[in-house]
Design a protein around this motif. Sequence first.
Motif, short mmCIF file in Angstrom:
data_model
loop_
_atom_site.label_atom_id
_atom_site.label_comp_id
_atom_site.label_asym_id
_atom_site.label_seq_id
_atom_site.Cartn_x
_atom_site.Cartn_y
_atom_site.Cartn_z
N PHE A 30 0.19 -0.69 -0.29
CA PHE A 30 0.47 0.14 -0.29
C PHE A 30 0.87 1.65 0.06
N ALA A 32 1.01 4.96 1.15
CA ALA A 32 0.16 5.95 1.69
C ALA A 32 1.04 7.14 1.68
N GLY A 33 1.45 8.18 2.58
CA GLY A 33 2.08 9.00 2.59
C GLY A 33 3.11 9.40 1.53
N GLY A 34 3.90 7.69 1.41
CA GLY A 34 4.80 7.52 0.89
C GLY A 34 6.51 8.08 1.29
N GLN A 35 6.50 8.61 2.75
CA GLN A 35 7.44 9.50 3.61
C GLN A 35 8.72 8.12 3.42
N SER A 36 8.18 6.54 3.68
CA SER A 36 9.14 5.84 4.21
C SER A 36 9.90 4.87 3.58
N LEU A 37 7.75 4.81 2.68
CA LEU A 37 7.90 3.29 1.46
C LEU A 37 8.80 4.44 0.04
N TYR A 97 -0.22 13.57 9.63
CA TYR A 97 0.09 14.03 10.67
C TYR A 97 -0.03 15.41 11.15
N THR A 130 1.40 9.69 7.35
CA THR A 130 0.19 9.07 7.82
C THR A 130 -0.22 8.35 8.97
N SER A 142 10.56 5.23 15.29
CA SER A 142 9.79 6.16 15.16
C SER A 142 8.60 6.39 17.01
N GLU A 143 7.84 7.92 16.70
CA GLU A 143 7.41 7.79 18.33
C GLU A 143 6.13 7.77 18.21
N LEU A 186 -4.74 -1.86 7.22
CA LEU A 186 -4.81 -1.36 8.82
C LEU A 186 -5.51 0.04 8.60
C1 FAD Z 1 14.20 12.98 6.50
C2 FAD Z 1 13.05 12.34 7.26
C3 FAD Z 1 12.68 12.17 8.97
C4 FAD Z 1 11.50 11.20 8.77
N1 FAD Z 1 11.52 11.60 10.53
C5 FAD Z 1 10.60 10.46 11.54
C6 FAD Z 1 10.64 10.42 12.49
O1 FAD Z 1 11.87 11.51 13.36
N2 FAD Z 1 9.66 10.04 13.11
C7 FAD Z 1 9.29 9.32 12.36
O2 FAD Z 1 8.21 8.27 13.57
N3 FAD Z 1 9.00 8.94 11.18
C8 FAD Z 1 9.96 9.55 10.62
N4 FAD Z 1 10.41 9.35 9.33
C9 FAD Z 1 9.47 8.12 8.54
C10 FAD Z 1 7.74 9.35 8.28
O3 FAD Z 1 7.10 9.35 9.43
C11 FAD Z 1 6.32 8.32 7.26
O4 FAD Z 1 5.58 9.68 6.77
C12 FAD Z 1 6.23 7.50 8.20
O5 FAD Z 1 7.42 6.14 8.42
C13 FAD Z 1 5.39 6.47 7.30
O6 FAD Z 1 4.36 7.13 6.87
P1 FAD Z 1 3.25 6.78 5.71
O7 FAD Z 1 2.01 7.33 5.12
O8 FAD Z 1 4.58 7.91 4.48
O9 FAD Z 1 4.08 5.46 4.29
P2 FAD Z 1 4.30 5.15 3.78
O10 FAD Z 1 6.09 5.29 3.49
O11 FAD Z 1 3.54 4.93 2.22
O12 FAD Z 1 4.00 3.50 3.67
C14 FAD Z 1 5.24 2.66 4.91
C15 FAD Z 1 4.83 0.93 5.01
O13 FAD Z 1 3.64 0.63 5.01
C16 FAD Z 1 2.34 0.70 4.33
N5 FAD Z 1 1.36 0.97 4.79
C17 FAD Z 1 0.93 2.46 4.61
N6 FAD Z 1 -0.55 2.51 4.89
C18 FAD Z 1 -1.03 1.37 5.39
C19 FAD Z 1 -1.95 0.42 6.07
N7 FAD Z 1 -2.99 1.62 6.04
N8 FAD Z 1 -2.14 -0.45 5.86
C20 FAD Z 1 -1.27 -1.00 6.12
N9 FAD Z 1 -0.02 -1.13 5.78
C21 FAD Z 1 0.23 0.44 5.53
C22 FAD Z 1 3.16 0.26 3.18
O14 FAD Z 1 2.68 -0.32 1.97
C23 FAD Z 1 4.98 0.49 3.82
O15 FAD Z 1 4.91 -0.58 3.60
C24 FAD Z 1 11.01 10.61 8.37
C25 FAD Z 1 10.84 10.01 7.10
C26 FAD Z 1 11.80 11.14 6.15
C27 FAD Z 1 11.94 11.29 5.00
#
Ligand code: FAD
Length: 311
Positions: A30, A32-37, A97, A130, A142-143, A186
Amino acid sequence: MKPAAFKYIAAQSLEHALTLKAEYGDEAKFLAGGQSLVPAMNLRVAQPGVLVDLNPITGLDFVGLRINEGLGIEDWGLTTIPNPQSLILHIGAMTRYRTLERSAEIAAQCPLLHETMPHVAHPQIRNRGTLGGNLAHADPASELPVVMLVLNAQFKAQSVRGERWIAARDFFTTIFTTALAADEMLTEIAIPLSTDSDAGRTRTCFMEIARRRGDYAMMGVATSITLNAAGVCTNAKLGYLNAGDTPILATQAAQTLIGQVIGDDHIRAAAAIAHDEIQPPGNIHASVAFQRHLAGVLTRRAIKEILEFRF
Ligand SMILES: Cc1cc2nc3c(=O)[nH]c(=O)nc-3n(C[C@H](O)[C@H](O)[C@H](O)COP(=O)(O)OP(=O)(O)OC[C@H]3O[C@@H](n4cnc5c(N)ncnc54)[C@H](O)[C@@H]3O)c2cc1C
């Protein structure tokens, strides 16, 4: 770097997304926000064959308070299950967030989550990231996972087979791994809210230490303390990030506070036990010994902050 080739599908509805996940299983991820994926794909640490974009789906982005309706959740992981009239905070998995950070309801009803949000990454990342993506990513540094653990949150997992609720303490199984099955998403987070009564008033605190603001923290603590009308501690939770393969509760340390009118000796004892109880991994920014030291310092500071300023 560029990601490996993948098939992109924009999900048109929750049912569509769940059907695709049932069809492709572990091959699909999936978005979501793409910030880790997306960074992980660019580094080719993750190479999903199929990307199911959740962003077009409506109805997964909400923050709301509801009277406890049972929800089929029988085990909240609390000493007492929320009474039928208690309030539950419901948050959709695709809630950004930024929405959480700015929610007046969360500020008033769930101060621990409100206080934590500005510590998560940078404003740009908070615009896209997200809650569901963060929790599903299950990064122990992560927090939000540790905050959910301390708050006794429950997570709704949905698939074409149906739905189930998973307690936060059962959800994070190891580093970057959750109890979600290959076909599950989730979709919702439910947090029982504490209300003041003669039986207990609960106050919370989040603190972390990072080298630079917005960086992942070297150590962080989410703390919750309940005092009865006589000032005796009836419940305590001490949760740590970056302190093991999952978010960690230092249960032995917390136990030393329960049953006490907490004084400096109890605080010092709890911090010393937490120092030994956690299992921090150490990294280039902080050795294991330094992480343990920080956990002790933060434990003392957070408990004092609660007792001196939050009751
Ligand atoms: C420079 C930088 C600094 C950061 N610093 C921090 C920090 O200090 N603290 C912190 O906590 N995070 C930090 N992050 C990570 C950030 O919080 C991510 O946004 C978060 O970890 C993932 O959320 P996302 O919505 O972007 O998910 P995505 O990146 O889109 O997805 C993350 C994973 O979850 C899966 N997924 C997404 N949604 C669902 C769902 N609904 N059900 C099942 N699986 C799902 C995806 O398939 C993927 O495997 C940082 C990221 C960057 C790029």
